[in-house]
Enzyme design. Structure first.
Site, PDB file in Angstrom:
ATOM      1  N   GLY A   8       0.338 -24.429 -25.003  1.00 20.47           N
ATOM      2  CA  GLY A   8       1.470 -23.539 -25.207  1.00 20.47           C
ATOM      3  C   GLY A   8       2.384 -24.036 -26.303  1.00 20.47           C
ATOM      4  N   GLY A  11       5.200 -21.724 -28.020  1.00 17.70           N
ATOM      5  CA  GLY A  11       6.378 -21.255 -27.311  1.00 17.70           C
ATOM      6  C   GLY A  11       7.580 -22.132 -27.620  1.00 17.70           C
ATOM      7  N   THR A  97       5.968 -25.197 -16.610  1.00 16.98           N
ATOM      8  CA  THR A  97       5.909 -23.767 -16.323  1.00 16.98           C
ATOM      9  C   THR A  97       6.104 -23.550 -14.833  1.00 16.98           C
ATOM     10  OG1 THR A  97       4.242 -23.602 -18.075  1.00 16.98           O
ATOM     11  CG2 THR A  97       4.564 -21.672 -16.686  1.00 16.98           C
ATOM     12  N   PHE A 125      13.253 -30.285 -16.255  1.00 17.81           N
ATOM     13  CA  PHE A 125      13.091 -31.641 -16.782  1.00 17.81           C
ATOM     14  C   PHE A 125      14.403 -32.265 -17.252  1.00 17.81           C
ATOM     15  CE2 PHE A 125       8.632 -30.388 -17.116  1.00 17.81           C
ATOM     16  CZ  PHE A 125       7.986 -31.555 -16.736  1.00 17.81           C
ATOM     17  N   HIS A 152      19.451 -17.575 -16.887  1.00 16.54           N
ATOM     18  CA  HIS A 152      18.484 -17.940 -17.915  1.00 16.54           C
ATOM     19  C   HIS A 152      18.402 -16.866 -18.993  1.00 16.54           C
ATOM     20  CE1 HIS A 152      17.173 -20.790 -14.809  1.00 16.54           C
ATOM     21  NE2 HIS A 152      16.574 -21.454 -15.773  1.00 16.54           N
ATOM     22  N   HIS A 153      17.709 -17.193 -20.072  1.00 22.10           N
ATOM     23  CA  HIS A 153      17.469 -16.250 -21.164  1.00 22.10           C
ATOM     24  C   HIS A 153      16.664 -15.046 -20.659  1.00 22.10           C
ATOM     25  CE1 HIS A 153      13.294 -17.765 -21.346  1.00 22.10           C
ATOM     26  NE2 HIS A 153      13.858 -18.947 -21.097  1.00 22.10           N
ATOM     27  N   LYS A 156      12.646 -14.981 -19.707  1.00 23.71           N
ATOM     28  CA  LYS A 156      12.075 -15.713 -18.576  1.00 23.71           C
ATOM     29  C   LYS A 156      11.341 -14.727 -17.662  1.00 23.71           C
ATOM     30  CE  LYS A 156      13.181 -19.141 -15.029  1.00 23.71           C
ATOM     31  NZ  LYS A 156      12.064 -19.995 -15.468  1.00 23.71           N
TER      32      LYS A 156
END
Length: 262
Positions: A8, A11, A97, A125, A152-153, A156
């Site tokens: 990924g 991203g 993820t 994290f 969140h954005h 998501k």
């Protein structure tokens, strides 16, 4: 040096992780994975000028570079297969993820124990977010009335967030069972009171401009307590990702939550 592959990598989180691995003197980036990539090598992209690292379209091809750690920032529908593949091939997964089911998580943990492969799945994290969850768990012993607002954005995919769910799970371990609100409470619009997790409410906000934020709101007689964490930039997650990569190669099973490695 720890040999790492990033799945990924195109991203926002994946690209940030890719750059972190490149810049960390203890890591060696041996490959990146994206089934839809048109490039054959990272150096074909302007932001990775001079970085000679192969781009793989198929996860089986990744085995040719013998990675020790598999960083995964893909999408929920492929994360499970990627993580299972890594474990089966004795590559330690570090997964950011969210969206795995409880059954999938249990299966992956059980398989990692069988094969004695270390790994990490972390809803968040950021070190500050991990501390926020720990503080919320402690507070829930004394304040059973609590609601979670996670923000969140707008790109998501999962709601509530993995961090929101993990926080609720941790508080449920110590919180006295209680159904909050008035017993005759009525939602005039379905969902107005948010999702219900063992009597606690979780509210998900999705807006452009946000990154990752969470507020845990406690209420008591004559007082309130708010515990909040904000990630203003995705770089806030990288210290935890790096820590995960360093730790998973020394353990013998998959763990859920960065707090298990702190």
């Amino acid at each position: 040096m720890i040999r790492i592959v990033v799945a990924g990598f195109k991203g926002k989180m994946g690209s940030t992780a890719t750059k972190m691995v490149i810049e960390n003197e203890n890591f060696e980036l041996v490959g990146v994975l994206d089934p839809f990539a048109k490039e054959e090598n990272l150096k074909e992209l302007p932001e990775y000028h001079g970085v000679d690292v192969p781009v793989f379209k198929d996860k089986n091809a990744v085995l040719s570079v013998s990675p020790e750690v598999w960083i995964d920032f893909t999408i929920p529908k492929v994360t499970y297969e990627n993580t299972k593949f890594a474990i089966e091939h004795h590559i330690s997964p570090v997964v950011g993820t969210t969206g795995l089911t409880e059954e999938q998580l249990k299966e992956l943990i059980d398989r990692s124990k069988e094969l004695q492969v270390g790994g990490l799945i972390a809803p968040n994290f950021a070190i500050g977010a991990v501390l926020m969850m720990q503080f919320a768990k402690k507070a829930a012993e004394y304040f059973p009335d609590v609601e979670i607002i996670e923000l969140h954005h707008d790109n998501k995919l999962d709601a509530p967030s993995g961090t929101g769910l993990k926080t609720a799970e941790m508080m449920a371990e110590v919180r006295k069972p209680k159904k909050q609100g008035h017993p005759e409470e009525e939602e005039l619009i379905a969902g107005a009171r948010g999702a219900d997790f063992e009597g606690m409410k979780i509210h998900s906000v999705r807006l452009p401009g946000l990154i990752a934020h969470q507020q845990v709101q406690f209420g008591g007689v004559g007082e309130g307590l708010t515990i909040r964490h904000d990630s203003y930039d995705r770089s806030s997650f990288m210290s935890g990702v790096a820590l995960g990569c360093e730790k998973v190669v020394a353990i013998k099973e998959l763990v859920y939550g960065l707090e298990n490695l702190l």
